[in-house]
Every structure is written in C-alpha cells, then in structure tokens.
Design a protein around this motif. Structure first.
Motif, short mmCIF file in Angstrom:
data_model
loop_
_atom_site.label_atom_id
_atom_site.label_comp_id
_atom_site.label_asym_id
_atom_site.label_seq_id
_atom_site.Cartn_x
_atom_site.Cartn_y
_atom_site.Cartn_z
N THR A 55 62.93 26.05 -57.50
CA THR A 55 63.66 24.83 -57.17
C THR A 55 65.11 25.01 -57.61
O THR A 55 65.41 25.80 -58.50
CB THR A 55 63.06 23.60 -57.87
OG1 THR A 55 63.10 23.82 -59.29
CG2 THR A 55 61.62 23.34 -57.44
N SER A 56 65.98 24.28 -56.95
CA SER A 56 67.40 24.33 -57.25
C SER A 56 67.90 22.89 -57.42
O SER A 56 67.38 21.97 -56.78
CB SER A 56 68.14 25.02 -56.11
OG SER A 56 69.52 24.97 -56.32
N GLU A 57 68.89 22.74 -58.27
CA GLU A 57 69.43 21.40 -58.50
C GLU A 57 70.25 20.92 -57.30
O GLU A 57 70.37 19.72 -57.08
CB GLU A 57 70.30 21.40 -59.75
CG GLU A 57 69.50 21.68 -61.01
CD GLU A 57 70.37 21.78 -62.24
OE1 GLU A 57 71.59 21.55 -62.15
OE2 GLU A 57 69.82 22.10 -63.30
N ILE A 60 71.08 24.78 -51.11
CA ILE A 60 71.71 26.07 -50.82
C ILE A 60 72.15 26.01 -49.36
O ILE A 60 71.33 25.73 -48.48
CB ILE A 60 70.73 27.23 -51.06
CG1 ILE A 60 70.28 27.25 -52.52
CG2 ILE A 60 71.36 28.56 -50.67
CD1 ILE A 60 69.20 28.27 -52.82
N GLN A 79 63.84 28.12 -46.85
CA GLN A 79 63.59 26.80 -47.42
C GLN A 79 62.39 26.21 -46.69
O GLN A 79 62.47 25.87 -45.52
CB GLN A 79 64.79 25.89 -47.26
CG GLN A 79 64.58 24.54 -47.88
CD GLN A 79 65.80 23.64 -47.76
OE1 GLN A 79 66.67 23.88 -46.95
NE2 GLN A 79 65.83 22.62 -48.59
N LEU A 84 65.06 21.13 -51.66
CA LEU A 84 65.43 21.81 -52.91
C LEU A 84 64.35 22.76 -53.43
O LEU A 84 64.38 23.17 -54.59
CB LEU A 84 65.84 20.81 -53.98
CG LEU A 84 67.00 19.89 -53.62
CD1 LEU A 84 67.31 18.94 -54.76
CD2 LEU A 84 68.23 20.67 -53.22
N TYR A 86 62.75 26.53 -52.58
CA TYR A 86 63.10 27.73 -51.83
C TYR A 86 62.10 28.84 -52.08
O TYR A 86 61.42 28.86 -53.10
CB TYR A 86 64.51 28.20 -52.21
CG TYR A 86 65.55 27.17 -51.89
CD1 TYR A 86 66.12 27.10 -50.62
CD2 TYR A 86 65.93 26.22 -52.83
CE1 TYR A 86 67.05 26.12 -50.31
CE2 TYR A 86 66.86 25.24 -52.52
CZ TYR A 86 67.41 25.20 -51.26
OH TYR A 86 68.32 24.23 -50.95
N LEU A 108 68.48 37.03 -58.00
CA LEU A 108 69.12 35.71 -58.12
C LEU A 108 70.08 35.67 -59.31
O LEU A 108 71.17 35.10 -59.22
CB LEU A 108 68.07 34.61 -58.26
CG LEU A 108 67.20 34.33 -57.04
CD1 LEU A 108 66.12 33.31 -57.39
CD2 LEU A 108 68.03 33.86 -55.87
N ARG A 112 74.70 35.13 -58.77
CA ARG A 112 74.82 33.70 -59.10
C ARG A 112 75.54 32.91 -58.02
O ARG A 112 75.46 31.70 -57.99
CB ARG A 112 75.50 33.50 -60.44
CG ARG A 112 74.62 33.85 -61.61
CD ARG A 112 73.48 32.90 -61.70
NE ARG A 112 72.78 33.10 -62.97
CZ ARG A 112 71.89 32.28 -63.42
NH1 ARG A 112 71.57 31.22 -62.76
NH2 ARG A 112 71.29 32.53 -64.54
N VAL A 115 72.69 31.08 -55.87
CA VAL A 115 72.20 29.84 -56.48
C VAL A 115 72.50 29.93 -57.97
O VAL A 115 72.14 30.90 -58.64
CB VAL A 115 70.68 29.62 -56.22
CG1 VAL A 115 69.84 30.77 -56.69
CG2 VAL A 115 70.19 28.33 -56.83
N ASP A 116 73.21 28.94 -58.49
CA ASP A 116 73.65 29.04 -59.88
C ASP A 116 72.64 28.52 -60.90
O ASP A 116 72.59 28.98 -62.02
CB ASP A 116 75.01 28.37 -60.09
CG ASP A 116 75.01 26.91 -59.70
OD1 ASP A 116 74.00 26.42 -59.20
OD2 ASP A 116 76.05 26.27 -59.89
N PHE A 118 68.44 27.51 -61.22
CA PHE A 118 67.15 27.46 -60.53
C PHE A 118 66.02 27.51 -61.55
O PHE A 118 66.21 27.95 -62.68
CB PHE A 118 67.01 28.61 -59.52
CG PHE A 118 67.07 29.97 -60.14
CD1 PHE A 118 65.91 30.60 -60.55
CD2 PHE A 118 68.28 30.61 -60.32
CE1 PHE A 118 65.96 31.86 -61.12
CE2 PHE A 118 68.35 31.87 -60.91
CZ PHE A 118 67.18 32.51 -61.29
#
Length: 127
Positions: A55-57, A60, A79, A84, A86, A108, A112, A115-116, A118
C-alpha cells in the motif's frame, strides 16, 4: 511456492528467520544489496516468479506504473482495483525465494522516485 501475509501483529520467529535475507534484513522490508545482487546474478541460479503487494500513502501516477517496465528487469507495477494497493511482480534470479523477494522490494527502496512511502502486505515467490 513460498508466501507470507504481513501485518501489524508481526510474524512467528520461525517465519521471520525464513524471510531474512543473507544481509540480515526481512525480505518484506527489502534489501538494496539483494536488489543489486539479483541484477548481476549468475545465469545458473533459479528464476523466481515473485510478487509483492503493498500500500502507498499517495497514488502512484499511471506514467510511473508504465515506466517500471523500462528497467529491463522483467518487473511490472500494477494497481489492482483497490485504491492505493499496488502489485510489483517480476522474474528474479536468486539462490532463494527470500533473496528474490528482498531484491524485488529493494527495487522500490533503490528507486524512491517510484514510491516514497509504502507498506508491504503480502509477498510470494515460486521457482
């Protein structure tokens, strides 16, 4: 096939040991050293079909999702229908499935700009 669901409860000690890469890091957290090692892996090592759900905040961008394929490492970033969430998948040459997953997540970490922030929720590797 090896797989693990990662959560906030943590894993049993045996599972943590099983998913620890040769550099002492949990595969689900990634390892940049494993990522670079898989780039120069010997052709005789097994080819692992690996997948990492995370998951990402923040979303992307679609352009970034497509650009991952250009790295020449047989990686794909998709996705699923859930916002959110992936899926990073790819074929990785490594001695073990743990190293393959650590290298995939290491991608990952090493990139960065993709995705910064995750959180890995599930990992899977099959030779």
């Amino acid at each position: 096939m090896s797989e693990a669901k990662l959560g906030t409860r943590g894993q049993a000690a045996a599972d943590v040991a099983r998913w620890t890469c040769p550099h002492g890091l949990h595969a689900g957290r990634g390892c940049i050293a494993c990522y670079h090692a898989t780039a120069d892996a010997e052709p005789g090592l097994p080819l692992w079909r690996s997948a990492v759900w995370f998951t990402s905040e923040r979303p992307i961008p679609i352009r970034v999702l497509k650009d991952v394929r250009r790295h020449g490492r047989r990686f794909a970033l998709d996705q699923p229908s859930t916002p959110l969430v992936y899926l990073l998948s790819g074929q990785v040459r490594a001695a073990t499935g743990t190293e393959a997953i650590a290298g995939l997540v290491g991608f990952l970490l090493d990139n960065r700009h993709v995705v910064d922030a995750f959180t890995v929720t599930e990992i899977r590797a099959a030779a």
